[in-house]
Design a protein around this motif. Structure first.
Motif, PDB file in Angstrom:
ATOM      1  N   GLN A 199      19.389  63.112  -6.943  1.00 33.84           N
ATOM      2  CA  GLN A 199      20.167  64.946  -5.934  1.00 33.84           C
ATOM      3  C   GLN A 199      18.546  65.505  -5.255  1.00 33.84           C
ATOM      4  OE1 GLN A 199      23.385  67.676  -6.018  1.00 33.84           O
ATOM      5  NE2 GLN A 199      21.540  68.420  -7.614  1.00 33.84           N
ATOM      6  N   ASN A 200      18.334  64.757  -3.967  1.00 37.91           N
ATOM      7  CA  ASN A 200      17.212  65.245  -3.700  1.00 37.91           C
ATOM      8  C   ASN A 200      15.648  64.800  -4.538  1.00 37.91           C
ATOM      9  OD1 ASN A 200      18.530  67.118  -1.837  1.00 37.91           O
ATOM     10  ND2 ASN A 200      18.873  68.619  -3.437  1.00 37.91           N
ATOM     11  N   GLY A 201      15.603  63.640  -5.245  1.00 37.59           N
ATOM     12  CA  GLY A 201      14.267  63.105  -5.538  1.00 37.59           C
ATOM     13  C   GLY A 201      14.638  62.036  -5.714  1.00 37.59           C
ATOM     14  N   PHE A 202      13.502  61.094  -6.050  1.00 31.87           N
ATOM     15  CA  PHE A 202      13.585  59.562  -7.377  1.00 31.87           C
ATOM     16  C   PHE A 202      13.137  59.286  -7.950  1.00 31.87           C
ATOM     17  CE2 PHE A 202       9.937  61.234  -3.893  1.00 31.87           C
ATOM     18  CZ  PHE A 202       9.507  59.977  -4.009  1.00 31.87           C
ATOM     19  N   ASP A 203      13.100  57.814  -7.871  1.00 35.69           N
ATOM     20  CA  ASP A 203      12.398  58.059  -9.435  1.00 35.69           C
ATOM     21  C   ASP A 203      11.458  56.535  -9.317  1.00 35.69           C
ATOM     22  OD1 ASP A 203      11.997  57.335 -11.686  1.00 35.69           O
ATOM     23  OD2 ASP A 203      13.214  57.333 -13.350  1.00 35.69           O
ATOM     24  N   LEU A 204      10.161  55.795  -9.376  1.00 32.37           N
ATOM     25  CA  LEU A 204       9.750  54.676  -8.550  1.00 32.37           C
ATOM     26  C   LEU A 204       9.339  54.610  -9.722  1.00 32.37           C
ATOM     27  CD1 LEU A 204       9.528  53.883  -5.882  1.00 32.37           C
ATOM     28  CD2 LEU A 204       7.466  55.082  -6.337  1.00 32.37           C
ATOM     29  N   VAL A 205       9.442  53.583 -10.111  1.00 29.01           N
ATOM     30  CA  VAL A 205       9.327  52.418 -11.398  1.00 29.01           C
ATOM     31  C   VAL A 205       9.009  50.724 -11.014  1.00 29.01           C
ATOM     32  CG1 VAL A 205      11.203  52.161 -12.658  1.00 29.01           C
ATOM     33  CG2 VAL A 205       9.605  52.018 -14.212  1.00 29.01           C
ATOM     34  N   ARG A 206       7.714  50.733 -12.218  1.00 26.78           N
ATOM     35  CA  ARG A 206       7.472  49.458 -12.171  1.00 26.78           C
ATOM     36  C   ARG A 206       7.843  48.730 -12.273  1.00 26.78           C
ATOM     37  NH1 ARG A 206       1.263  48.412 -12.309  1.00 26.78           N
ATOM     38  NH2 ARG A 206       2.167  46.294 -13.086  1.00 26.78           N
ATOM     39  N   VAL A 207       8.882  46.807 -11.528  1.00 20.77           N
ATOM     40  CA  VAL A 207       9.811  46.305 -12.358  1.00 20.77           C
ATOM     41  C   VAL A 207       9.420  45.919 -13.197  1.00 20.77           C
ATOM     42  CG1 VAL A 207      10.878  43.601 -11.179  1.00 20.77           C
ATOM     43  CG2 VAL A 207      10.097  45.525  -9.716  1.00 20.77           C
ATOM     44  N   GLY A 208      10.479  45.345 -13.860  1.00 21.02           N
ATOM     45  CA  GLY A 208      10.357  45.431 -15.510  1.00 21.02           C
ATOM     46  C   GLY A 208       9.921  46.355 -16.379  1.00 21.02           C
ATOM     47  N   CYS A 209      10.358  47.459 -16.044  1.00 17.74           N
ATOM     48  CA  CYS A 209      10.519  48.474 -16.749  1.00 17.74           C
ATOM     49  C   CYS A 209      11.594  49.474 -16.708  1.00 17.74           C
ATOM     50  CB  CYS A 209       8.673  49.645 -16.514  1.00 17.74           C
ATOM     51  SG  CYS A 209       7.430  48.596 -16.865  1.00 17.74           S
ATOM     52  N   ASP A 210      11.772  50.083 -17.383  1.00 22.12           N
ATOM     53  CA  ASP A 210      12.635  51.628 -16.791  1.00 22.12           C
ATOM     54  C   ASP A 210      12.445  52.599 -17.063  1.00 22.12           C
ATOM     55  OD1 ASP A 210      14.919  50.066 -19.626  1.00 22.12           O
ATOM     56  OD2 ASP A 210      13.029  50.024 -20.512  1.00 22.12           O
ATOM     57  N   PHE A 211      13.475  52.979 -16.006  1.00 25.64           N
ATOM     58  CA  PHE A 211      13.240  54.424 -15.373  1.00 25.64           C
ATOM     59  C   PHE A 211      13.438  55.582 -16.224  1.00 25.64           C
ATOM     60  CE2 PHE A 211      16.011  51.754 -11.640  1.00 25.64           C
ATOM     61  CZ  PHE A 211      15.014  51.619 -10.386  1.00 25.64           C
ATOM     62  N   LEU A 212      12.422  56.325 -15.931  1.00 28.74           N
ATOM     63  CA  LEU A 212      12.787  57.780 -16.759  1.00 28.74           C
ATOM     64  C   LEU A 212      13.426  58.232 -16.632  1.00 28.74           C
ATOM     65  CD1 LEU A 212      10.612  59.554 -18.302  1.00 28.74           C
ATOM     66  CD2 LEU A 212      10.519  60.707 -16.199  1.00 28.74           C
ATOM     67  N   SER A 213      14.750  57.852 -15.595  1.00 25.99           N
ATOM     68  CA  SER A 213      15.368  58.917 -15.199  1.00 25.99           C
ATOM     69  C   SER A 213      16.913  58.383 -15.781  1.00 25.99           C
ATOM     70  CB  SER A 213      15.731  59.601 -13.769  1.00 25.99           C
ATOM     71  OG  SER A 213      15.846  58.364 -13.018  1.00 25.99           O
ATOM     72  N   THR A 214      16.864  57.570 -16.779  1.00 27.21           N
ATOM     73  CA  THR A 214      18.084  57.127 -17.321  1.00 27.21           C
ATOM     74  C   THR A 214      18.119  57.366 -18.243  1.00 27.21           C
ATOM     75  OG1 THR A 214      17.139  54.934 -17.770  1.00 27.21           O
ATOM     76  CG2 THR A 214      18.168  55.173 -15.518  1.00 27.21           C
ATOM     77  N   GLN A 215      18.806  56.589 -19.625  1.00 34.91           N
ATOM     78  CA  GLN A 215      18.689  56.959 -21.150  1.00 34.91           C
ATOM     79  C   GLN A 215      18.181  55.788 -21.902  1.00 34.91           C
ATOM     80  OE1 GLN A 215      19.282  59.930 -22.585  1.00 34.91           O
ATOM     81  NE2 GLN A 215      20.512  60.864 -21.340  1.00 34.91           N
ATOM     82  N   CYS A 216      17.330  55.118 -21.178  1.00 36.26           N
ATOM     83  CA  CYS A 216      16.926  53.730 -21.792  1.00 36.26           C
ATOM     84  C   CYS A 216      15.025  53.447 -21.980  1.00 36.26           C
ATOM     85  CB  CYS A 216      17.172  52.279 -20.721  1.00 36.26           C
ATOM     86  SG  CYS A 216      18.766  52.341 -21.422  1.00 36.26           S
ATOM     87  N   GLY A 217      14.631  53.939 -22.628  1.00 32.98           N
ATOM     88  CA  GLY A 217      13.095  53.439 -22.600  1.00 32.98           C
ATOM     89  C   GLY A 217      12.754  52.085 -23.703  1.00 32.98           C
ATOM     90  N   PRO A 218      11.524  52.025 -23.450  1.00 27.11           N
ATOM     91  CA  PRO A 218      10.862  51.020 -24.372  1.00 27.11           C
ATOM     92  C   PRO A 218      10.769  51.301 -25.897  1.00 27.11           C
ATOM     93  CG  PRO A 218       9.145  52.644 -23.602  1.00 27.11           C
ATOM     94  CD  PRO A 218      10.601  53.505 -23.035  1.00 27.11           C
TER      95      PRO A 218
END
Length: 445
Positions: A199-218
């Motif tokens: 909402q009024n923003g965006f999350d930009l991440v390298r393909v193969g990595c997890d988005f910061l703006s979700t509940q997943c991570g390395p």
């Protein structure tokens, strides 16, 4: 090479071997490593057939998902990148890494473009895997392929710059032939990126990595937690942030410390004026070539593949179409080369510091740009403009409301930092929700 390391052509019935005078090596003298190599070569046809079968199955699943996406572009629910990778594919990648280098190319040729880009292969190997024509630049070729396939993926080469125009174009004085922009530096780490719309923003991440703006991570995933509470779990998920405060870029007081004007005179989109393909503020630009705007160019909006739940709710509640949400766009020159990427289409960009105290202005007067990487790693994984704070679960607010969250131990030991009450009363409570309500009753503001 010494003849003593050469295998004897006479085989086990060698006359010289029987006499003890053969200068060449025989199979019974081959060391363990040579035996293992021969055994591996003997099993290669069977293993390659099995690997190709796994690849074919994986490709069919990917194609099925792609067709579903094309029918309904926006993911209603983003799948966990760890769960979506089957055991067969994990086994496949493990097997490929164990094969002789000469066979890597033969196997990797069978992967689709998105999977290959997610493997983070060295430049030279990626050039060979994609079978680029001689003399073809990787960035130019990938830009055209990703544009043609409209995968919601962008490829950013080493030389790139970023700039932002964060205002309504009709509110800015001018002739409409340029955009007032401000640089964001440094640029992005080279590589392929995917986009998630907030909402009024965006999350930009390298393909193969997890988005910061979700509940997943390395490190860990929290599938039962609300996705919009991502700021309250990123530490436990394995992310670290570096946040830059850029209050001068906030939509509520757009007065960049350093700005310049992006000319629009060479745009070939006059016929698209007023459409979603028109390049206008607010817009975030990733420039791939120097001064591409001095030559003829055109802008085209792409498809959104990932939109978070809050932005989707905005679409439903406000009656906005997908084209009226923020989305990825592509700028091309007259030769069809991709010269820039854009994210535009929304009202304005808002941003807050995910690890900081919540703002009473919801990110409209306090603006932050956050870059992130996997904890313990140096290379940047992504960049996020968080959007407006409203409807996102900030850790400080969850703490006050008594709601448990994964990163709670990082906050409970801290004291609330006193900030002046927005109503001007003598209280310095950081708990501005209660403070504001109290002050209105007590001080009549």
């Amino acid at each position: 090479m010494s003849i003593y390391n050469t295998l004897c052509r006479n085989g086990p019935g060698c006359h010289f071997l029987a006499m003890g005078r053969c200068w060449f090596r025989h199979l019974n003298e081959v060391d363990d490593k040579m035996v293992e190599l021969f055994e591996l070569l003997a099993r290669l046809p069977e293993r390659i057939d099995r690997l190709q079968g796994i690849i074919s199955k994986h490709q069919k699943e990917k194609e099925k998902q792609r067709r579903l996406i094309l029918n309904k572009p926006v993911h209603q629910e983003l799948k966990c990148t760890h769960e979506s990778i089957s055991n067969d594919v994990t086994d496949l990648l493990s097997n490929v890494s164990q094969l002789p280098p000469e066979l890597h190319l033969a196997i990797l040729h069978h992967f689709d473009l998105e999977t290959v880009l997610g493997l983070d292969l060295p430049y030279n190997l990626l050039h060979k895997v994609l079978q680029l024509p001689r003399g073809e630049k990787l960035g130019s070729w990938l830009g055209r392929q990703l544009l043609e396939q409209d995968l919601g993926i962008l490829y950013v080469p080493g030389e790139n710059t970023m700039f932002l125009a964060n205002y309504h174009q009709e509110d800015e004085d001018g002739d409409g032939l340029s955009l007032k922009v401000s640089d964001l530096s440094p640029g992005l780490t080279p590589g392929a990126y995917k986009v998630r719309i907030l909402q009024n923003g965006f999350d930009l991440v390298r393909v193969g990595c997890d988005f910061l703006s979700t509940q997943c991570g390395p490190v860990k995933c929290f599938h039962t937690a609300k996705t919009e509470h991502w700021a309250s779990s990123f530490m436990c998920r394995g992310f670290s942030l570096q946040t830059e405060t850029r209050t001068d870029l906030a939509p509520g007081n757009w007065e960049p410390k350093h700005s310049w004007h992006l000319p629009l005179g060479q745009s070939q989109g006059d016929r698209l004026r007023g459409s979603v393909d028109e390049l206008k503020a607010p817009v975030f630009v990733i420039s791939l070539q120097e001064e591409w705007w001095t030559r003829q160019w055109s802008h085209r909006r792409g498809r959104n593949y990932s939109v978070d739940s809050v932005a989707q709710g905005q679409e439903v509640n406000d009656g906005a179409s997908e084209e009226e949400l923020l989305g990825l766009g592509v700028v091309t020159n007259m030769q069809g080369e991709v010269v820039a990427y854009t994210i535009s289409g929304g009202p304005v960009f808002a941003a807050y510091d995910p690890a900081d105290n919540p703002h009473s202005d919801e990110g409209w007067y306090n603006f932050s740009v956050s870059r992130y990487q996997y904890t313990g790693q140096i290379e940047q994984a992504g960049l996020i403009i968080t959007g407006s704070q409203n409807d996102y679960g900030m850790p400080w607010l969850l703490e006050e409301e008594g709601i448990e969250f994964p990163d709670q131990e990082h906050y409970t030991a801290k004291q609330y930092l006193p900030t002046s009450c927005a109503t001007g009363c003598p209280n310095t409570w950081n708990r501005f929700h209660q403070c504001t309500a109290f002050c209105r009753q007590r001080w009549g503001n």
